[in-house]
Motif scaffolding. Structure first.
Motif, PDB file in Angstrom:
ATOM      1  N   LEU A   1     105.400 -42.866  -1.741  1.00 29.94           N
ATOM      2  CA  LEU A   1     106.379 -43.360  -0.780  1.00 29.94           C
ATOM      3  C   LEU A   1     107.774 -42.918  -1.198  1.00 29.94           C
ATOM      4  O   LEU A   1     107.998 -42.493  -2.333  1.00 29.94           O
ATOM      5  N   GLU A   2     108.719 -43.035  -0.272  1.00 30.10           N
ATOM      6  CA  GLU A   2     110.094 -42.674  -0.594  1.00 30.10           C
ATOM      7  C   GLU A   2     110.635 -43.611  -1.677  1.00 30.10           C
ATOM      8  O   GLU A   2     110.346 -44.810  -1.670  1.00 30.10           O
ATOM      9  N   PRO A   3     111.404 -43.078  -2.607  1.00 28.64           N
ATOM     10  CA  PRO A   3     111.848 -43.892  -3.745  1.00 28.64           C
ATOM     11  C   PRO A   3     112.879 -44.952  -3.367  1.00 28.64           C
ATOM     12  O   PRO A   3     113.717 -44.747  -2.495  1.00 28.64           O
ATOM     13  N   ARG A   4     112.780 -46.062  -4.039  1.00 26.59           N
ATOM     14  CA  ARG A   4     113.764 -47.140  -4.018  1.00 26.59           C
ATOM     15  C   ARG A   4     113.510 -47.963  -5.272  1.00 26.59           C
ATOM     16  O   ARG A   4     112.440 -47.837  -5.890  1.00 26.59           O
ATOM     17  N   PRO A   5     114.434 -48.791  -5.695  1.00 30.74           N
ATOM     18  CA  PRO A   5     114.231 -49.561  -6.925  1.00 30.74           C
ATOM     19  C   PRO A   5     112.919 -50.342  -6.924  1.00 30.74           C
ATOM     20  O   PRO A   5     112.565 -50.995  -5.939  1.00 30.74           O
ATOM     21  N   ASP A   6     112.184 -50.224  -8.041  1.00 30.55           N
ATOM     22  CA  ASP A   6     110.897 -50.904  -8.254  1.00 30.55           C
ATOM     23  C   ASP A   6     109.808 -50.465  -7.277  1.00 30.55           C
ATOM     24  O   ASP A   6     108.838 -51.195  -7.052  1.00 30.55           O
ATOM     25  N   GLN A   7     109.940 -49.280  -6.733  1.00 27.95           N
ATOM     26  CA  GLN A   7     108.950 -48.798  -5.766  1.00 27.95           C
ATOM     27  C   GLN A   7     107.635 -48.411  -6.428  1.00 27.95           C
ATOM     28  O   GLN A   7     106.558 -48.683  -5.904  1.00 27.95           O
TER      29      GLN A   7
END
Length: 248
Positions: free
Chosen positions: A150-156
């Motif tokens: 999935l597209e990255p984001r914090p704690d992904q």
């Protein structure tokens, strides 16, 4: 080209590295905190890792961005207005673009227990075969596969509970590949058992037949059997001979 000529990739990486690492959800322990802190420092001290990240990131950007991205920034108020100048808006957009593949790659490297060992061994053992091997494996999309993430984001990206402290980069990947071919190995032994001359009195393979089977089942060839270049097999064989000896 603009990343190569006007905005240094290394500066973008340095600015975005902590955010990229924050996309990986480690277990809440002091060891994890120390590990992240060490990675943030050591990654920027490893030219080979930076070079590999750069080459992979630029390839991803080339495949996933459009030629009119500067016009996109200029015509989008959300991308342009928060910044004091057009050049600052361009840099911010580039940073957001570069960090996407970097975050994904770092997660895969961490999940395979590669990053720490890659940094350590590339700095301590500077020989051409090793460096070529590390670059070849790193840049192989079958090894560093980020397509399904999935597209990255914090704690992904959640790290698995087991985190291996390996002595050689990509060892975990090779162990997994060898394990995948367990069925092939078992089928090979089953075929040998079909011939009574290969078995001893208790219907087990004789020692000599089994030893010949072991020697004939070249796991290096097995590892690179699927869609691999012959030179990759030869490279891995030469490298392993250096590290574990020709007769092992």
């Amino acid at each position: 080209d603009i990343i190569k000529n006007e905005y240094k990739f290394e500066e973008i990486l340095k600015h975005e590295l902590l955010w990229c690492l924050s996309c990986i959800k480690y277990h809440s322990t002091q060891k994890s905190v120390d590990h992240i802190r060490t990675l943030k420092t050591d990654i920027m001290k490893c030219p080979l890792l930076i070079e590999c990240l750069k080459e992979s990131a630029l390839k991803w950007i080339e495949e996933n961005s459009t030629d009119d991205w500067q016009y996109k920034v200029a015509s989008d108020k959300k991308l342009l207005y928060p910044y004091p100048s057009f050049s600052a808006a361009l840099l911010a957009y580039l940073r957001s673009l570069v960090r996407r593949p970097i975050a994904k790659m770092l997660f895969v490297l961490e999940k395979l227990s590669v990053t720490k060992t890659f940094i350590s061994i590339s700095q301590k053992k500077r020989n051409d075969i090793l460096i070529t091997f590390l670059r070849t494996i790193f840049l192989d999309p079958k090894v560093l596969n980020t397509n399904e993430l999935l597209e990255p984001r914090p704690d992904q990206y959640v790290m698995p509970e087991l985190f291996y402290d390996l002595k050689f980069p990509f060892s975990y990947y090779f162990m997994k590949k060898i394990n995948e071919f367990r069925t092939t190995w078992e089928d090979e032994l089953a075929k040998l058992r079909e011939n009574p001359e290969n078995c001893d009195d208790d219907q087990r393979l004789s020692h000599d037949v089994f030893e010949n089977a072991v020697r004939g089942f070249n796991f290096i060839t097995v590892i690179v059997a699927n869609d691999a270049d012959k030179k990759d097999s030869e490279l891995l064989a030469r490298l392993l001979q250096q590290h574990i000896g020709k007769d092992k």
